[in-house]
Design an enzyme around this catalytic site. Structure first.
Site, PDB file in Angstrom:
ATOM      1  N   THR A 196       0.854  -1.190   0.000  1.00  0.00           N
ATOM      2  CA  THR A 196       0.000   0.000   0.000  1.00  0.00           C
ATOM      3  C   THR A 196       0.893   1.245   0.000  1.00  0.00           C
ATOM      4  OG1 THR A 196      -1.840  -1.044   1.110  1.00  0.00           O
ATOM      5  CG2 THR A 196      -1.513   1.257   1.605  1.00  0.00           C
ATOM      6  N   ARG A 253     -15.066  -5.593   0.547  1.00  0.00           N
ATOM      7  CA  ARG A 253     -14.284  -5.358   1.769  1.00  0.00           C
ATOM      8  C   ARG A 253     -13.639  -3.965   1.718  1.00  0.00           C
ATOM      9  NH1 ARG A 253      -8.729  -3.962   2.960  1.00  0.00           N
ATOM     10  NH2 ARG A 253      -8.211  -4.783   4.993  1.00  0.00           N
ATOM     11  N   VAL A 254     -13.726  -3.245   2.819  1.00  0.00           N
ATOM     12  CA  VAL A 254     -13.074  -1.940   2.934  1.00  0.00           C
ATOM     13  C   VAL A 254     -12.114  -1.994   4.118  1.00  0.00           C
ATOM     14  CG1 VAL A 254     -13.447   0.506   3.461  1.00  0.00           C
ATOM     15  CG2 VAL A 254     -15.003  -0.678   1.914  1.00  0.00           C
ATOM     16  N   GLY A 255     -10.918  -1.458   3.942  1.00  0.00           N
ATOM     17  CA  GLY A 255      -9.929  -1.479   5.021  1.00  0.00           C
ATOM     18  C   GLY A 255      -9.883  -0.166   5.785  1.00  0.00           C
ATOM     19  N   ASP A 256      -8.771   0.074   6.440  1.00  0.00           N
ATOM     20  CA  ASP A 256      -8.600   1.275   7.264  1.00  0.00           C
ATOM     21  C   ASP A 256      -8.337   2.530   6.439  1.00  0.00           C
ATOM     22  OD1 ASP A 256      -6.050  -0.150   6.675  1.00  0.00           O
ATOM     23  OD2 ASP A 256      -5.173   1.660   7.555  1.00  0.00           O
ATOM     24  N   THR A 305      -0.219   1.798   7.346  1.00  0.00           N
ATOM     25  CA  THR A 305      -0.301   0.669   6.438  1.00  0.00           C
ATOM     26  C   THR A 305      -0.274  -0.590   7.293  1.00  0.00           C
ATOM     27  OG1 THR A 305       0.775  -0.534   4.645  1.00  0.00           O
ATOM     28  CG2 THR A 305       2.210   0.759   6.082  1.00  0.00           C
ATOM     29  N   GLY A 306      -0.755  -1.691   6.740  1.00  0.00           N
ATOM     30  CA  GLY A 306      -0.784  -2.938   7.496  1.00  0.00           C
ATOM     31  C   GLY A 306      -2.151  -3.578   7.395  1.00  0.00           C
ATOM     32  N   GLY A 313      -5.600  -3.892   7.703  1.00  0.00           N
ATOM     33  CA  GLY A 313      -6.628  -2.881   7.940  1.00  0.00           C
ATOM     34  C   GLY A 313      -7.577  -3.239   9.060  1.00  0.00           C
TER      35      GLY A 313
HETATM   36  N1  ASP Z   1      -4.098  -1.131   5.236  1.00  0.00           N
HETATM   37  C1  ASP Z   1      -4.450  -1.665   3.952  1.00  0.00           C
HETATM   38  C2  ASP Z   1      -5.790  -2.337   4.022  1.00  0.00           C
HETATM   39  O1  ASP Z   1      -6.033  -3.050   4.975  1.00  0.00           O
HETATM   40  C3  ASP Z   1      -3.474  -2.633   3.401  1.00  0.00           C
HETATM   41  C4  ASP Z   1      -2.011  -2.289   3.549  1.00  0.00           C
HETATM   42  O2  ASP Z   1      -1.660  -1.284   4.130  1.00  0.00           O
HETATM   43  O3  ASP Z   1      -1.162  -3.069   3.062  1.00  0.00           O
HETATM   44  O4  ASP Z   1      -6.568  -2.218   3.109  1.00  0.00           O
END
Ligand code: ASP
Length: 311
Positions: A178, A206-209, A229-230, A232
């Site tokens: 990301t 699906r929606v992340g952070d 990032t990470g 979500g």
């Molecule tokens: N945080 C992002 C999500 O969960 C993914 C990522 O940062 O790699 O959509």
């Protein structure tokens, strides 16, 4: 007080080391961002431009290089927030464009809203003429072999659950990159932004952070700017970005504020994350609980540092 412009950018936290192409791309984005900041361009535009360069590169899991959801469709999330008036804009599950971060900025500047989603967000971006992504060739869509193209909810859900049971959706599965950025400009305003194609084996929708203000990003001139990032799901449950900003506002250093919350992500929800933190006086840090985080920083002296591991 002399203000010292700073830009931090990242290309994701996970298992993967940085490729030479990714390092070159980050260096280019930092150099361009530095040039803009020194010319007096607002942090908002610098963050947007830096993220656009990464989205357009195809080297990261954002924009051109985004992941596919389990139905073979790319749905992307992005957000941007500035710290002077706490204005923010975001899009979730947007399709078919290369620069979701620009769509997020348009939501902030052209509407009274903060977040637009799905097909309506895509139509909104198309109305403003944002560059469209070419349809990916079927052969390039990385869909699990077990799924037929027209798989319904039950088949998709069963596959998703089977993969989750293997632990695949846990911290160690993070690998795709990301992108995000935070900047401090010559007027003392901070901005944070992020853009993503999501994680692996995502259910459609699906929606992340990343598009959630306070989770994936936060910016406040009285606290600082944070871009996450990470995984979500773990970042959302801890509302990480605002939690770190609150730490800064209460007087913690960027390192202490980041470490405290990253530890919470690992210990309380068995998650994994990486973060860019920048305080309004120019102090900053890059922290991650994953083996790697691809990221870089450039300060007033114009010397870029790009690495894939930070303490
Ligand atoms: N945080 C992002 C999500 O969960 C993914 C990522 O940062 O790699 O959509």
């Amino acid at each position: 007080k002399r203000l010292r412009p700073v830009l931090l950018i990242h290309g994701g936290a996970g298992r993967h080391a940085m490729t030479i192409a990714q390092a070159t791309c980050l260096e280019g984005a930092l150099a361009e961002g530095h040039r803009l900041l020194m010319a007096g361009v607002p942090a908002l535009s610098v963050v947007e431009e830096a993220i656009r360069l990464l989205e357009g590169s195809g080297l990261f899991n954002a924009g051109r290089g985004s992941n596919h959801q389990l139905d073979g469709v790319r749905r992307m999330d992005a957000s941007i927030m500035e710290g002077r008036e706490l204005r923010a804009g975001a899009v979730a599950s947007i399709e078919g464009i290369i620069h979701p971060v620009t769509a997020a900025r348009l939501v902030m500047e052209k509407t009274a809203h903060v977040l637009l989603v799905g097909k309506s967000a895509t139509r909104f971006a198309n109305y403003f003429g944002l560059e469209r992504a070419p349809r990916p060739r079927r052969s390039l869509v990385a869909q699990p072999k077990q799924l037929r193209p027209a798989a319904g909810v039950s088949q998709t859900l069963r596959l998703h659950q089977a993969i989750v049971r293997t632990g695949h959706l846990r911290a160690k599965s993070l690998g795709k990159e990301t992108v995000g950025a935070v900047a401090l400009d010559l007027t003392g305003t901070v901005t944070a932004g992020a853009s993503t194609g999501g994680v692996d084996v995502m259910l459609p929708g699906r929606v992340g952070d990343t598009p959630l203000i306070g989770c994936g990003v936060y910016a406040d001139n009285e606290a600082g700017a944070v871009s996450m990032t990470g995984l979500g799901e773990s970042i959302i449950r801890v509302a990480v970005a605002k939690e770190i900003a609150d730490g800064l506002a209460s007087g913690l250093s960027p390192v202490a504020a980041a470490n405290r919350v990253l530890r919470k992500v690992v210990e309380r929800v068995q998650g994994a994350a990486g973060v860019l933190v920048l305080s309004p006086d120019g102090r900053c840090t890059i922290r991650h609980s994953t083996p790697h985080m691809i990221a870089g920083i450039i300060g007033p002296d114009g010397r870029a540092i790009v690495r894939d591991r930070f303490a």
